[in-house]
Design a protein around this motif. Structure first.
Motif, PDB file in Angstrom:
ATOM      1  N   PHE A  97      -1.226  24.270  12.338  1.00 54.53           N
ATOM      2  CA  PHE A  97      -1.660  25.294  13.296  1.00 54.53           C
ATOM      3  C   PHE A  97      -2.852  26.071  12.752  1.00 54.53           C
ATOM      4  O   PHE A  97      -3.835  26.310  13.464  1.00 54.53           O
ATOM      5  CB  PHE A  97      -0.513  26.254  13.612  1.00 54.53           C
ATOM      6  N   ARG A  98      -2.784  26.475  11.488  1.00 53.88           N
ATOM      7  CA  ARG A  98      -3.866  27.253  10.881  1.00 53.88           C
ATOM      8  C   ARG A  98      -5.172  26.475  10.899  1.00 53.88           C
ATOM      9  O   ARG A  98      -6.234  27.006  11.246  1.00 53.88           O
ATOM     10  CB  ARG A  98      -3.499  27.639   9.441  1.00 53.88           C
ATOM     11  N   GLU A  99      -5.116  25.219  10.491  1.00 54.41           N
ATOM     12  CA  GLU A  99      -6.336  24.414  10.390  1.00 54.41           C
ATOM     13  C   GLU A  99      -6.884  24.029  11.764  1.00 54.41           C
ATOM     14  O   GLU A  99      -8.099  24.020  11.990  1.00 54.41           O
ATOM     15  CB  GLU A  99      -6.063  23.162   9.558  1.00 54.41           C
ATOM     16  N   ILE A 100      -5.990  23.688  12.692  1.00 56.71           N
ATOM     17  CA  ILE A 100      -6.420  23.310  14.042  1.00 56.71           C
ATOM     18  C   ILE A 100      -7.057  24.509  14.745  1.00 56.71           C
ATOM     19  O   ILE A 100      -8.098  24.396  15.396  1.00 56.71           O
ATOM     20  CB  ILE A 100      -5.222  22.752  14.855  1.00 56.71           C
ATOM     21  N   ASP A 101      -6.450  25.669  14.594  1.00 52.71           N
ATOM     22  CA  ASP A 101      -6.988  26.883  15.205  1.00 52.71           C
ATOM     23  C   ASP A 101      -8.345  27.247  14.587  1.00 52.71           C
ATOM     24  O   ASP A 101      -9.288  27.614  15.296  1.00 52.71           O
ATOM     25  CB  ASP A 101      -6.001  28.036  15.020  1.00 52.71           C
ATOM     26  N   ALA A 102      -8.453  27.141  13.271  1.00 51.69           N
ATOM     27  CA  ALA A 102      -9.704  27.467  12.586  1.00 51.69           C
ATOM     28  C   ALA A 102     -10.835  26.530  13.003  1.00 51.69           C
ATOM     29  O   ALA A 102     -12.008  26.914  12.996  1.00 51.69           O
ATOM     30  CB  ALA A 102      -9.504  27.404  11.074  1.00 51.69           C
ATOM     31  N   ALA A 103     -10.471  25.296  13.377  1.00 48.18           N
ATOM     32  CA  ALA A 103     -11.477  24.314  13.796  1.00 48.18           C
ATOM     33  C   ALA A 103     -11.862  24.475  15.266  1.00 48.18           C
ATOM     34  O   ALA A 103     -12.707  23.732  15.773  1.00 48.18           O
ATOM     35  CB  ALA A 103     -10.955  22.904  13.541  1.00 48.18           C
ATOM     36  N   GLY A 104     -11.247  25.447  15.966  1.00 49.68           N
ATOM     37  CA  GLY A 104     -11.587  25.698  17.361  1.00 49.68           C
ATOM     38  C   GLY A 104     -10.844  24.827  18.352  1.00 49.68           C
ATOM     39  O   GLY A 104     -11.286  24.645  19.486  1.00 49.68           O
ATOM     40  N   TYR A 105      -9.690  24.303  17.942  1.00 48.24           N
ATOM     41  CA  TYR A 105      -8.885  23.460  18.826  1.00 48.24           C
ATOM     42  C   TYR A 105      -7.587  24.183  19.190  1.00 48.24           C
ATOM     43  O   TYR A 105      -7.210  25.178  18.570  1.00 48.24           O
ATOM     44  CB  TYR A 105      -8.542  22.127  18.150  1.00 48.24           C
ATOM     45  N   PHE A 106      -6.891  23.644  20.190  1.00 44.16           N
ATOM     46  CA  PHE A 106      -5.568  24.116  20.565  1.00 44.16           C
ATOM     47  C   PHE A 106      -4.538  23.121  20.046  1.00 44.16           C
ATOM     48  O   PHE A 106      -4.797  21.918  20.010  1.00 44.16           O
ATOM     49  CB  PHE A 106      -5.431  24.227  22.089  1.00 44.16           C
ATOM     50  N   MET A 107      -3.375  23.608  19.660  1.00 45.15           N
ATOM     51  CA  MET A 107      -2.325  22.716  19.166  1.00 45.15           C
ATOM     52  C   MET A 107      -1.146  22.720  20.124  1.00 45.15           C
ATOM     53  O   MET A 107      -0.705  23.773  20.581  1.00 45.15           O
ATOM     54  CB  MET A 107      -1.845  23.149  17.777  1.00 45.15           C
ATOM     55  N   MET A 108      -0.633  21.530  20.432  1.00 42.88           N
ATOM     56  CA  MET A 108       0.590  21.400  21.219  1.00 42.88           C
ATOM     57  C   MET A 108       1.589  20.594  20.404  1.00 42.88           C
ATOM     58  O   MET A 108       1.233  19.567  19.817  1.00 42.88           O
ATOM     59  CB  MET A 108       0.317  20.702  22.554  1.00 42.88           C
ATOM     60  N   VAL A 109       2.820  21.063  20.361  1.00 47.57           N
ATOM     61  CA  VAL A 109       3.853  20.438  19.530  1.00 47.57           C
ATOM     62  C   VAL A 109       4.930  19.817  20.405  1.00 47.57           C
ATOM     63  O   VAL A 109       5.357  20.404  21.400  1.00 47.57           O
ATOM     64  CB  VAL A 109       4.504  21.483  18.588  1.00 47.57           C
ATOM     65  N   LYS A 110       5.362  18.632  20.012  1.00 45.83           N
ATOM     66  CA  LYS A 110       6.462  17.963  20.710  1.00 45.83           C
ATOM     67  C   LYS A 110       7.400  17.361  19.673  1.00 45.83           C
ATOM     68  O   LYS A 110       6.957  16.715  18.716  1.00 45.83           O
ATOM     69  CB  LYS A 110       5.961  16.865  21.635  1.00 45.83           C
ATOM     70  N   ALA A 111       8.694  17.585  19.852  1.00 40.69           N
ATOM     71  CA  ALA A 111       9.705  16.953  19.016  1.00 40.69           C
ATOM     72  C   ALA A 111      10.422  15.904  19.851  1.00 40.69           C
ATOM     73  O   ALA A 111      10.944  16.204  20.929  1.00 40.69           O
ATOM     74  CB  ALA A 111      10.704  17.991  18.496  1.00 40.69           C
ATOM     75  N   THR A 112      10.426  14.688  19.395  1.00 44.55           N
ATOM     76  CA  THR A 112      11.074  13.599  20.131  1.00 44.55           C
ATOM     77  C   THR A 112      11.479  12.484  19.181  1.00 44.55           C
ATOM     78  O   THR A 112      10.821  12.257  18.164  1.00 44.55           O
ATOM     79  CB  THR A 112      10.132  13.029  21.210  1.00 44.55           C
ATOM     80  N   ALA A 113      12.552  11.819  19.520  1.00 38.59           N
ATOM     81  CA  ALA A 113      12.956  10.636  18.770  1.00 38.59           C
ATOM     82  C   ALA A 113      12.555   9.367  19.520  1.00 38.59           C
ATOM     83  O   ALA A 113      12.756   8.255  19.038  1.00 38.59           O
ATOM     84  CB  ALA A 113      14.469  10.649  18.532  1.00 38.59           C
ATOM     85  N   GLN A 114      11.993   9.545  20.724  1.00 31.73           N
ATOM     86  CA  GLN A 114      11.610   8.414  21.566  1.00 31.73           C
ATOM     87  C   GLN A 114      10.135   8.083  21.369  1.00 31.73           C
ATOM     88  O   GLN A 114       9.264   8.873  21.694  1.00 31.73           O
ATOM     89  CB  GLN A 114      11.884   8.742  23.034  1.00 31.73           C
ATOM     90  N   TRP A 115       9.879   6.926  20.862  1.00 30.41           N
ATOM     91  CA  TRP A 115       8.523   6.526  20.520  1.00 30.41           C
ATOM     92  C   TRP A 115       7.599   6.474  21.742  1.00 30.41           C
ATOM     93  O   TRP A 115       6.445   6.884  21.671  1.00 30.41           O
ATOM     94  CB  TRP A 115       8.585   5.167  19.836  1.00 30.41           C
ATOM     95  N   ASP A 116       8.115   5.987  22.866  1.00 26.01           N
ATOM     96  CA  ASP A 116       7.260   5.835  24.041  1.00 26.01           C
ATOM     97  C   ASP A 116       6.851   7.179  24.653  1.00 26.01           C
ATOM     98  O   ASP A 116       5.895   7.260  25.421  1.00 26.01           O
ATOM     99  CB  ASP A 116       7.945   4.960  25.102  1.00 26.01           C
TER     100      ASP A 116
END
Length: 339
Positions: A97-116
């Motif tokens: 989050f720190r690095e993505i934000d510093a680079a001017g991007y937005f971060m979205m997080v997803k937790a899943t066990a399903q590969w597809d």
């Protein structure tokens, strides 16, 4: 304008300025090549004055460059529905989050066990790149064929594939450092514990075994569920105490074992020494403070963002990047007097 902020529409701004809604929309979206500088300035001033808040999700999705980087975490059953609370995962996501934000991007997080679900997640949000954590034996080639965006994998196991960078730490060397340290502290009867014996954990165990040499190392595979692990320890408690040291290939299992032992009246490290791996924040706060192998989450995150940028530009030639680790000595290992 007399319109309340939460009700302001593009049409309201256009009426107040005497321009078309298309003009206002184009200024908001940055499409100003065919609009005079004076009009652009007027629209921008009105937007600021009115407090209009554009629908950023819609804007980002409509652009070729969404500025969104997805972070996908394997919601494995061993986390029992609390994957984002795991020390390694939480430290990794926070650093990303720190690095993505510093680079001017937005971060979205997803937790899943399903590969597809990874493909749907990336496509739905028009992502520019992905960072994937916790997946071991998956078909990354199929994922590469299903998506055209670059992505970085933390500790993946797959054949070298274009536009995928496998960002690894030196797990074998980390295990080797543990084995060397324990041997130097006089421990010759070492137990290694993990919930599996493949991928990352296997590398750590093999490194430790190589360093211990003739003294050797035993391995116990732990159940995924905590209740079953506690029963597992209780059934083997006498056998457990025959070892002089335990190498847990993750800090979580190391701290959990220390807690179990203390509840049973077993002293750490006086009666049994314990070493972990990852150097999560918990290591400094548990009693005794845990000796472990440190991997720098911030360096790894910084490398991940840099590699994603390079992959997008076509300037990244590395398909594997290996980062170093080092042992952090604290208070959980006893020096034995050996003749």
């Amino acid at each position: 304008m007399a319109v309340e902020h939460d009700r302001i529409r593009i049409a309201d701004l256009a009426d107040a300025l005497g321009v078309s809604t298309a003009t206002v929309s184009n200024v908001i979206h940055g499409k100003t090549k065919k609009i005079s500088d004076e009009t652009v300035k007027r629209v921008q001033e009105m937007i600021e004055e009115s407090g209009y808040i554009p629908n950023m999700a819609g804007i980002l999705l409509a652009q070729n460059d969404s500025r969104i980087i997805g972070v996908v975490v394997n919601d494995h059953e061993k986390y029992e529905g609390r994957v984002l609370e795991d020390g390694f995962i939480s430290a990794s996501v926070n650093a990303l989050f720190r690095e993505i934000d510093a680079a001017g991007y937005f971060m979205m997080v997803k937790a899943t066990a399903q590969w597809d679900e990874i493909v749907r997640f990336a496509s739905m949000w028009n992502m520019e790149g992905l960072v994937i954590l916790g997946f071991c034996e998956q078909d990354y080639q199929k994922l590469r064929e299903s998506m055209h965006i670059p992505f970085v994998v933390y500790d993946g196991y797959f054949q070298e594939t274009e536009k995928i960078c496998n960002l690894v730490i030196d797990n074998y060397d980390g295990g080797y450092q543990v084995g060397t340290y324990l041997k130097g502290m006089g421990h010759e009867n070492v137990l290694c514990i993990s919930d599996n014996c493949i991928c990352v954990d296997l590398e750590r165990m093999e490194g430790c075994r190589a360093a211990l040499g003739d003294s050797g190392m035993e391995f116990w595979q732990l159940p995924f569920e905590k209740k079953e692990r506690m029963a597992f320890y209780q059934e083997r408690e006498a056998e457990l105490l025959e070892y002089s040291a335990v190498f847990a290939v993750s800090d979580f299992y190391a701290v959990e074992l220390i807690r179990y032992l203390q509840e049973k009246g077993v002293r750490v490290p006086e009666d049994l020494s314990v070493v972990g791996f990852d150097d999560s924040p918990l290591c400094s706060y548990c009693i005794p403070a845990l000796t472990t192998v440190r991997q720098d989450a911030s360096v790894r995150a910084k490398t991940a963002v840099s590699v994603l940028k390079n992959l997008k530009m076509g300037t990244e030639e590395r398909v594997v990047v290996k980062l170093p680790v080092y042992l952090v000595e604290r208070k959980s290992v006893k020096r034995l007097n050996r003749r």
